[in-house]
Design a protein around this motif. Structure first.
Motif, mmCIF file in Angstrom:
data_model
loop_
_atom_site.group_PDB
_atom_site.id
_atom_site.type_symbol
_atom_site.label_atom_id
_atom_site.label_comp_id
_atom_site.label_asym_id
_atom_site.label_seq_id
_atom_site.Cartn_x
_atom_site.Cartn_y
_atom_site.Cartn_z
ATOM 1 N N SER A 179 -20.844 48.213 -27.885
ATOM 2 C CA SER A 179 -20.280 49.342 -28.624
ATOM 3 C C SER A 179 -21.368 50.411 -28.726
ATOM 4 C CB SER A 179 -19.830 48.891 -30.013
ATOM 5 O OG SER A 179 -19.455 49.999 -30.789
ATOM 6 N N ILE A 180 -21.064 51.618 -28.241
ATOM 7 C CA ILE A 180 -22.062 52.685 -28.164
ATOM 8 C C ILE A 180 -21.611 53.865 -29.018
ATOM 9 C CG2 ILE A 180 -23.292 54.250 -26.612
ATOM 10 C CD1 ILE A 180 -22.508 52.265 -24.328
ATOM 11 N N LYS A 181 -22.454 54.275 -29.964
ATOM 12 C CA LYS A 181 -22.158 55.442 -30.791
ATOM 13 C C LYS A 181 -23.140 56.555 -30.459
ATOM 14 C CE LYS A 181 -21.411 56.997 -35.538
ATOM 15 N NZ LYS A 181 -21.472 56.654 -36.987
ATOM 16 N N ILE A 182 -22.611 57.695 -29.992
ATOM 17 C CA ILE A 182 -23.417 58.872 -29.673
ATOM 18 C C ILE A 182 -22.886 60.019 -30.515
ATOM 19 C CG2 ILE A 182 -24.165 60.457 -27.864
ATOM 20 C CD1 ILE A 182 -23.508 58.187 -25.852
ATOM 21 N N ASN A 183 -23.692 60.472 -31.483
ATOM 22 C CA ASN A 183 -23.223 61.443 -32.478
ATOM 23 C C ASN A 183 -21.985 60.869 -33.163
ATOM 24 O OD1 ASN A 183 -25.337 63.214 -31.824
ATOM 25 N ND2 ASN A 183 -24.156 64.081 -30.138
ATOM 26 N N GLU A 184 -20.830 61.517 -33.065
ATOM 27 C CA GLU A 184 -19.614 60.999 -33.692
ATOM 28 C C GLU A 184 -18.702 60.307 -32.691
ATOM 29 O OE1 GLU A 184 -19.365 60.981 -36.972
ATOM 30 O OE2 GLU A 184 -21.326 61.958 -36.922
ATOM 31 N N GLN A 185 -19.133 60.214 -31.439
ATOM 32 C CA GLN A 185 -18.316 59.593 -30.401
ATOM 33 C C GLN A 185 -18.639 58.105 -30.289
ATOM 34 O OE1 GLN A 185 -19.105 61.037 -26.446
ATOM 35 N NE2 GLN A 185 -17.120 60.391 -25.664
ATOM 36 N N LYS A 186 -17.593 57.274 -30.195
ATOM 37 C CA LYS A 186 -17.780 55.835 -30.051
ATOM 38 C C LYS A 186 -17.169 55.370 -28.732
ATOM 39 C CE LYS A 186 -17.218 51.419 -32.454
ATOM 40 N NZ LYS A 186 -16.696 50.742 -33.676
ATOM 41 N N LEU A 187 -17.959 54.626 -27.950
ATOM 42 C CA LEU A 187 -17.528 54.118 -26.648
ATOM 43 C C LEU A 187 -17.647 52.606 -26.627
ATOM 44 C CD1 LEU A 187 -19.607 56.600 -24.437
ATOM 45 C CD2 LEU A 187 -17.220 56.880 -25.129
ATOM 46 N N ILE A 188 -16.754 51.963 -25.896
ATOM 47 C CA ILE A 188 -16.840 50.521 -25.649
ATOM 48 C C ILE A 188 -17.012 50.321 -24.145
ATOM 49 C CG2 ILE A 188 -15.724 48.277 -25.839
ATOM 50 C CD1 ILE A 188 -16.421 49.441 -28.529
ATOM 51 N N ARG A 189 -18.063 49.592 -23.753
ATOM 52 C CA ARG A 189 -18.326 49.327 -22.350
ATOM 53 C C ARG A 189 -18.667 47.856 -22.157
ATOM 54 N NH1 ARG A 189 -16.442 53.692 -22.314
ATOM 55 N NH2 ARG A 189 -17.145 55.577 -21.213
ATOM 56 N N ARG A 190 -18.324 47.322 -20.974
ATOM 57 C CA ARG A 190 -18.685 45.951 -20.633
ATOM 58 C C ARG A 190 -19.675 45.973 -19.474
ATOM 59 N NH1 ARG A 190 -16.257 41.858 -22.885
ATOM 60 N NH2 ARG A 190 -16.795 40.428 -21.175
ATOM 61 N N GLY A 191 -20.682 45.080 -19.529
ATOM 62 C CA GLY A 191 -21.656 45.028 -18.456
ATOM 63 C C GLY A 191 -22.570 43.828 -18.575
ATOM 64 N N ILE A 192 -23.315 43.563 -17.497
ATOM 65 C CA ILE A 192 -24.288 42.467 -17.517
ATOM 66 C C ILE A 192 -25.623 42.952 -18.091
ATOM 67 C CG2 ILE A 192 -23.263 41.216 -15.588
ATOM 68 C CD1 ILE A 192 -25.575 42.406 -13.861
ATOM 69 N N MET A 193 -25.781 44.288 -18.194
ATOM 70 C CA MET A 193 -27.020 44.847 -18.713
ATOM 71 C C MET A 193 -26.782 46.278 -19.168
ATOM 72 S SD MET A 193 -30.725 45.087 -16.817
ATOM 73 C CE MET A 193 -30.826 46.759 -16.171
ATOM 74 N N LEU A 194 -27.444 46.663 -20.252
ATOM 75 C CA LEU A 194 -27.425 48.051 -20.699
ATOM 76 C C LEU A 194 -28.870 48.531 -20.763
ATOM 77 C CD1 LEU A 194 -25.176 49.642 -23.384
ATOM 78 C CD2 LEU A 194 -27.540 50.367 -23.098
ATOM 79 N N GLY A 195 -29.196 49.481 -19.886
ATOM 80 C CA GLY A 195 -30.544 50.007 -19.832
ATOM 81 C C GLY A 195 -30.690 51.256 -20.684
ATOM 82 N N ILE A 196 -31.899 51.466 -21.185
ATOM 83 C CA ILE A 196 -32.248 52.672 -21.949
ATOM 84 C C ILE A 196 -33.436 53.276 -21.221
ATOM 85 C CG2 ILE A 196 -32.964 53.579 -24.189
ATOM 86 C CD1 ILE A 196 -31.858 50.776 -25.303
ATOM 87 N N ALA A 197 -33.229 54.416 -20.571
ATOM 88 C CA ALA A 197 -34.221 54.919 -19.614
ATOM 89 C C ALA A 197 -34.772 56.279 -20.019
ATOM 90 C CB ALA A 197 -33.596 55.015 -18.227
ATOM 91 N N ASN A 198 -36.104 56.353 -20.082
ATOM 92 C CA ASN A 198 -36.787 57.624 -20.287
ATOM 93 C C ASN A 198 -37.358 58.134 -18.960
ATOM 94 O OD1 ASN A 198 -37.796 59.780 -21.830
ATOM 95 N ND2 ASN A 198 -39.779 58.801 -22.049
ATOM 96 N N SER A 199 -37.112 57.391 -17.890
ATOM 97 C CA SER A 199 -37.620 57.768 -16.582
ATOM 98 C C SER A 199 -36.661 57.270 -15.507
ATOM 99 C CB SER A 199 -39.029 57.201 -16.368
ATOM 100 O OG SER A 199 -39.019 55.802 -16.497
ATOM 101 N N ARG A 200 -37.081 57.282 -14.257
ATOM 102 C CA ARG A 200 -36.157 57.044 -13.153
ATOM 103 C C ARG A 200 -36.231 55.635 -12.574
ATOM 104 N NH1 ARG A 200 -37.321 60.299 -8.674
ATOM 105 N NH2 ARG A 200 -35.122 60.505 -8.132
#
Length: 286
Positions: free
Chosen positions: A174-195
């Motif tokens: 479950s992903i909340k960005i500002n007031e938007q809420k998203l539901i996603r399925r995956g084997i991994m969720l990355g958080i990237a500050n680079s490439r």
């Protein structure tokens, strides 16, 4: 000039004696002071902070991997002191992403040069992240690697095969960005500050390390063909494999507690993470 060298003696299972010889030859009489701070894995952050309170430096060099760079960054956030990175670790993700040279001679030249770049820093549950963090299969791989007695890329290979075989099932995020809420399925969720990861795998082709944004990378399935593309430095256009969301802050909740890592350091299992960005927080030699 006064320089501090932060040296990880065991990073990457690499003998550092040749590096030290080359560095001292290059410095010659150019510096008045060269102090060496060797990491031990015990109270390194507290010891380094104390050392920097007691001494003044024009530049800090880091010889090690991502973990050693992060140690320096923890102490030098929002200061004008530049960090010169000599990539001598098992994982050198930040150096790879900044396209720093990999040879000792060339990397020392860059570290002692004049060109700097101010990069952003992420804070995930209050922890500093310079490069990459993730929830899921890659964090599980890092956990297996840390428990292995084999270092270097061979250690990652030995840890990787059983990890991939045991972590095929996607979970819900479950992903909340500002007031938007998203539901996603995956084997991994990355958080990237680079490439790129330290392996060079191109996982976030649109990422810019100093643009004030980070990316959430939702890897939806274990697709070997697409993984090989990233390892070959090719961009994946397959939306069934990877979705990328750019943002400035986010909160992620996991369906079940999930393996979690930041910059190659395994931090246990997490049920939720909150991410914020601090723009241009570090001065890096390029």
């Amino acid at each position: 000039m006064a320089i501090l060298l932060i040296l990880n003696p065991i990073s990457g299972d690499i003998d550092k004696s040749n590096f030290l010889k080359v560095l001292k030859n290059k410095l010659g009489k150019k510096v008045n002071t060269l102090n060496i701070f060797k990491t031990t894995g015990k109270n390194d952050l507290e010891r380094l902070k104390q050392h920097l309170q007691e001494h003044t430096y024009n530049k800090v060099l880091v010889a090690g991997g991502d973990g050693t760079v992060k140690l320096a960054a923890e102490c030098l956030l929002n200061t004008s002191i530049p960090i010169g990175v000599i990539p001598l670790g098992s994982a050198n993700g930040l150096a790879t992403d900044l396209e720093l040279p990999t040879t000792i001679d060339a990397s020392i030249n860059v570290a002692l040069g004049q060109n700097t770049r101010k990069i952003d820093a992420l804070f995930i549950n209050g922890n500093l992240c310079l490069h990459m963090s993730d929830l899921g299969i890659n964090a599980a791989l890092i956990k297996a690697y840390e428990r292995s007695s084999v270092r270097g890329k061979l250690g990652y290979l030995f840890a990787g095969i059983p990890t991939l075989l045991n972590n095929k099932n996607p979970q819900s995020f479950s992903i909340k960005i500002n007031e938007q809420k998203l539901i996603r399925r995956g084997i991994m969720l990355g958080i990237a500050n680079s490439r790129r990861y330290g392996t060079g795998a191109l996982v976030n082709p649109e990422g810019i390390i100093d643009d004030g944004y980070f990316e959430l990378l939702i890897f939806k399935e274990l697709n070997i063909k697409e993984i090989i593309k990233t390892l070959r430095d090719e961009k994946s256009y397959n939306s069934s494999f990877l979705e990328i969301i750019s943002c400035q802050q986010a909160k992620i909740c996991c369906e079940t507690p999930t393996d979690f890592q930041i910059d190659g350091e395994y931090l246990g299992k997490a049920s939720s993470v909150e991410i914020k960005i601090e723009q241009k927080a570090l001065n890096i030699m390029i």
